[in-house]
Design a protein around this motif. Structure first.
Motif, PDB file in Angstrom:
ATOM      1  N   VAL A  35       0.876  -1.185   0.000  1.00  0.00           N
ATOM      2  CA  VAL A  35       0.000   0.000   0.000  1.00  0.00           C
ATOM      3  C   VAL A  35       0.899   1.216   0.000  1.00  0.00           C
ATOM      4  N   TYR A  36       0.617   2.182  -0.875  1.00  0.00           N
ATOM      5  CA  TYR A  36       1.335   3.454  -0.795  1.00  0.00           C
ATOM      6  C   TYR A  36       0.345   4.581  -1.024  1.00  0.00           C
ATOM      7  N   TYR A  37       0.733   5.761  -0.616  1.00  0.00           N
ATOM      8  CA  TYR A  37      -0.178   6.883  -0.809  1.00  0.00           C
ATOM      9  C   TYR A  37       0.587   8.125  -1.214  1.00  0.00           C
ATOM     10  N   LEU A  38      -0.077   8.945  -1.966  1.00  0.00           N
ATOM     11  CA  LEU A  38       0.501  10.189  -2.478  1.00  0.00           C
ATOM     12  C   LEU A  38      -0.267  11.345  -1.845  1.00  0.00           C
ATOM     13  N   PHE A  39       0.449  12.325  -1.358  1.00  0.00           N
ATOM     14  CA  PHE A  39      -0.179  13.500  -0.762  1.00  0.00           C
ATOM     15  C   PHE A  39       0.760  14.684  -0.969  1.00  0.00           C
ATOM     16  N   SER A  46       2.499  16.908 -13.006  1.00  0.00           N
ATOM     17  CA  SER A  46       1.826  15.669 -13.357  1.00  0.00           C
ATOM     18  C   SER A  46       2.734  14.519 -12.955  1.00  0.00           C
ATOM     19  N   ARG A  47       2.157  13.365 -12.719  1.00  0.00           N
ATOM     20  CA  ARG A  47       2.938  12.204 -12.270  1.00  0.00           C
ATOM     21  C   ARG A  47       2.585  10.998 -13.131  1.00  0.00           C
ATOM     22  N   GLY A  48       3.224   9.894 -12.826  1.00  0.00           N
ATOM     23  CA  GLY A  48       2.966   8.663 -13.571  1.00  0.00           C
ATOM     24  C   GLY A  48       3.890   8.602 -14.775  1.00  0.00           C
ATOM     25  N   PHE A  49       3.290   8.559 -15.959  1.00  0.00           N
ATOM     26  CA  PHE A  49       4.047   8.460 -17.212  1.00  0.00           C
ATOM     27  C   PHE A  49       4.846   7.161 -17.246  1.00  0.00           C
ATOM     28  N   HIS A  50       4.170   6.077 -16.993  1.00  0.00           N
ATOM     29  CA  HIS A  50       4.788   4.762 -17.096  1.00  0.00           C
ATOM     30  C   HIS A  50       3.692   3.701 -17.175  1.00  0.00           C
ATOM     31  N   ALA A  51       4.129   2.490 -17.489  1.00  0.00           N
ATOM     32  CA  ALA A  51       3.240   1.316 -17.433  1.00  0.00           C
ATOM     33  C   ALA A  51       3.947   0.268 -16.591  1.00  0.00           C
ATOM     34  N   TRP A  95      -0.411   2.325 -19.861  1.00  0.00           N
ATOM     35  CA  TRP A  95       0.293   3.578 -19.571  1.00  0.00           C
ATOM     36  C   TRP A  95      -0.636   4.455 -18.724  1.00  0.00           C
ATOM     37  N   ARG A  96      -0.117   5.051 -17.657  1.00  0.00           N
ATOM     38  CA  ARG A  96      -0.958   5.912 -16.825  1.00  0.00           C
ATOM     39  C   ARG A  96      -0.277   7.254 -16.554  1.00  0.00           C
ATOM     40  N   GLU A  97      -1.123   8.259 -16.494  1.00  0.00           N
ATOM     41  CA  GLU A  97      -0.657   9.603 -16.136  1.00  0.00           C
ATOM     42  C   GLU A  97      -1.648  10.181 -15.134  1.00  0.00           C
ATOM     43  N   MET A  98      -1.128  11.020 -14.252  1.00  0.00           N
ATOM     44  CA  MET A  98      -1.974  11.702 -13.269  1.00  0.00           C
ATOM     45  C   MET A  98      -1.786  13.207 -13.440  1.00  0.00           C
ATOM     46  N   HIS A  99      -2.907  13.920 -13.529  1.00  0.00           N
ATOM     47  CA  HIS A  99      -2.872  15.366 -13.760  1.00  0.00           C
ATOM     48  C   HIS A  99      -3.896  16.053 -12.844  1.00  0.00           C
ATOM     49  N   ASP A 119       9.835  -3.659 -13.014  1.00  0.00           N
ATOM     50  CA  ASP A 119       8.494  -3.878 -13.557  1.00  0.00           C
ATOM     51  C   ASP A 119       7.975  -2.650 -14.312  1.00  0.00           C
ATOM     52  N   TYR A 120       8.702  -1.534 -14.187  1.00  0.00           N
ATOM     53  CA  TYR A 120       8.236  -0.291 -14.808  1.00  0.00           C
ATOM     54  C   TYR A 120       8.693  -0.193 -16.263  1.00  0.00           C
ATOM     55  N   ILE A 121       7.830   0.342 -17.110  1.00  0.00           N
ATOM     56  CA  ILE A 121       8.219   0.788 -18.454  1.00  0.00           C
ATOM     57  C   ILE A 121       8.019   2.299 -18.432  1.00  0.00           C
ATOM     58  N   ARG A 122       9.117   3.032 -18.378  1.00  0.00           N
ATOM     59  CA  ARG A 122       9.009   4.476 -18.143  1.00  0.00           C
ATOM     60  C   ARG A 122       9.175   5.315 -19.413  1.00  0.00           C
ATOM     61  N   ASN A 123       9.346   4.628 -20.539  1.00  0.00           N
ATOM     62  CA  ASN A 123       9.506   5.348 -21.802  1.00  0.00           C
ATOM     63  C   ASN A 123       8.335   4.967 -22.726  1.00  0.00           C
TER      64      ASN A 123
HETATM   65  C1  T46 Z   1       1.731   4.155 -10.248  1.00  0.00           C
HETATM   66  C2  T46 Z   1       1.272   5.508  -9.868  1.00  0.00           C
HETATM   67  C3  T46 Z   1      -0.214   5.587  -9.688  1.00  0.00           C
HETATM   68  C4  T46 Z   1       9.276   3.337  -3.965  1.00  0.00           C
HETATM   69  O1  T46 Z   1      10.419   3.307  -3.489  1.00  0.00           O
HETATM   70  N1  T46 Z   1       8.344   2.421  -3.568  1.00  0.00           N
HETATM   71  C5  T46 Z   1       7.075   2.425  -4.048  1.00  0.00           C
HETATM   72  O2  T46 Z   1       6.260   1.568  -3.651  1.00  0.00           O
HETATM   73  C6  T46 Z   1       6.721   3.420  -5.017  1.00  0.00           C
HETATM   74  C7  T46 Z   1       5.307   3.451  -5.603  1.00  0.00           C
HETATM   75  C8  T46 Z   1       7.651   4.345  -5.408  1.00  0.00           C
HETATM   76  N2  T46 Z   1       8.900   4.301  -4.886  1.00  0.00           N
HETATM   77  C9  T46 Z   1       9.873   5.326  -5.254  1.00  0.00           C
HETATM   78  C10 T46 Z   1      10.304   5.354  -6.721  1.00  0.00           C
HETATM   79  C11 T46 Z   1      10.578   6.820  -6.958  1.00  0.00           C
HETATM   80  O3  T46 Z   1      11.899   7.123  -6.560  1.00  0.00           O
HETATM   81  O4  T46 Z   1       9.251   6.601  -5.020  1.00  0.00           O
HETATM   82  C12 T46 Z   1       9.620   7.534  -6.013  1.00  0.00           C
HETATM   83  C13 T46 Z   1       8.396   8.102  -6.723  1.00  0.00           C
HETATM   84  O5  T46 Z   1       7.796   7.044  -7.514  1.00  0.00           O
HETATM   85  P1  T46 Z   1       7.207   7.320  -8.978  1.00  0.00           P
HETATM   86  O6  T46 Z   1       7.992   8.365  -9.651  1.00  0.00           O
HETATM   87  O7  T46 Z   1       7.087   5.998  -9.666  1.00  0.00           O
HETATM   88  O8  T46 Z   1       5.778   7.911  -8.587  1.00  0.00           O
HETATM   89  P2  T46 Z   1       4.516   8.172  -9.511  1.00  0.00           P
HETATM   90  O9  T46 Z   1       3.579   8.971  -8.699  1.00  0.00           O
HETATM   91  O10 T46 Z   1       4.897   8.696 -10.842  1.00  0.00           O
HETATM   92  O11 T46 Z   1       3.892   6.693  -9.770  1.00  0.00           O
HETATM   93  C14 T46 Z   1       3.342   5.961  -8.687  1.00  0.00           C
HETATM   94  C15 T46 Z   1       3.742   4.480  -8.776  1.00  0.00           C
HETATM   95  O12 T46 Z   1       5.164   4.374  -8.873  1.00  0.00           O
HETATM   96  C16 T46 Z   1       3.135   3.797  -9.962  1.00  0.00           C
HETATM   97  O13 T46 Z   1       3.288   2.388  -9.838  1.00  0.00           O
HETATM   98  O14 T46 Z   1       1.022   3.428 -10.920  1.00  0.00           O
HETATM   99  O15 T46 Z   1       1.921   6.055  -8.702  1.00  0.00           O
END
Ligand code: T46
Length: 134
Positions: A35-39, A46-51, A95-99, A119-123
């Motif tokens: 479980v993780y949370y963003l705040f 914008s965030r995400g930009f990966h699959a 691919w997902r993006e958050m805005h 597991d990430y595809i970031r490009n």
């Molecule tokens: C997703 C969207 C919705 C960790 O060390 N552990 C974790 O469990 C996660 C999720 C991230 N991280 C590290 C990796 C990066 O250095 O935290 C940093 C920020 O992660 P990221 O840039 O991937 O964050 P988002 O908001 O772009 O994406 C996240 C998830 O990574 C992703 O799986 O689907 O939220």
């Protein structure tokens, strides 16, 4: 078939307030390993930009709102999440993006796997190649 898959979560409310319970194999189809949370998300970024290759996730915006874009390489759909009783299911190879985060936005994510950067595809071009080869 829509790329946007939502899950309605039952609100177990009473006079004290509201409560939502999420259980593996009951209201979501996978075992929750993380479980993780963003705040404190900034409205200007914008965030995400990966699959992901394997990961499945249920995203719940527990406070505020934000826009999710999901893309399978052929088409793109978006949804504004602003309801703590609605989850967005994001499965692999999307691919997902958050805005457009609201200032008070808090996003909780329930994930099927432990964190694995492999597991990430970031490009985006790599993503298109991956889905083209499936
Ligand atoms: C997703 C969207 C919705 C960790 O060390 N552990 C974790 O469990 C996660 C999720 C991230 N991280 C590290 C990796 C990066 O250095 O935290 C940093 C920020 O992660 P990221 O840039 O991937 O964050 P988002 O908001 O772009 O994406 C996240 C998830 O990574 C992703 O799986 O689907 O939220």
């Amino acid at each position: 078939m829509s790329l946007i898959k939502t899950v309605d979560l039952q609100v177990l409310g009473d006079e004290r307030g509201s409560l939502v319970s999420i259980e593996s194999y009951k209201n979501i189809s996978f075992e929750i390993k993380r479980v993780y949370y963003l705040f404190d998300t900034k409205s200007s970024v914008s965030r995400g930009f990966h699959a992901h290759k394997e990961l499945k996730q249920l995203v719940v915006v527990v406070r505020g709102s934000c826009k999710f874009i999901v893309d399978d390489g052929l088409s793109q759909e978006s949804i504004v999440l602003n309801d703590p009783s609605k989850g967005l299911l994001i499965e692999s190879f999307l691919w997902r993006e958050m805005h457009d985060f609201s200032d008070d936005c808090v996003i909780m994510v329930l994930a099927s796997e432990h964190y694995d950067e492999n597991d990430y595809i970031r490009n985006y071009d790599d993503f298109i190649k991956y889905v083209g080869s499936l």
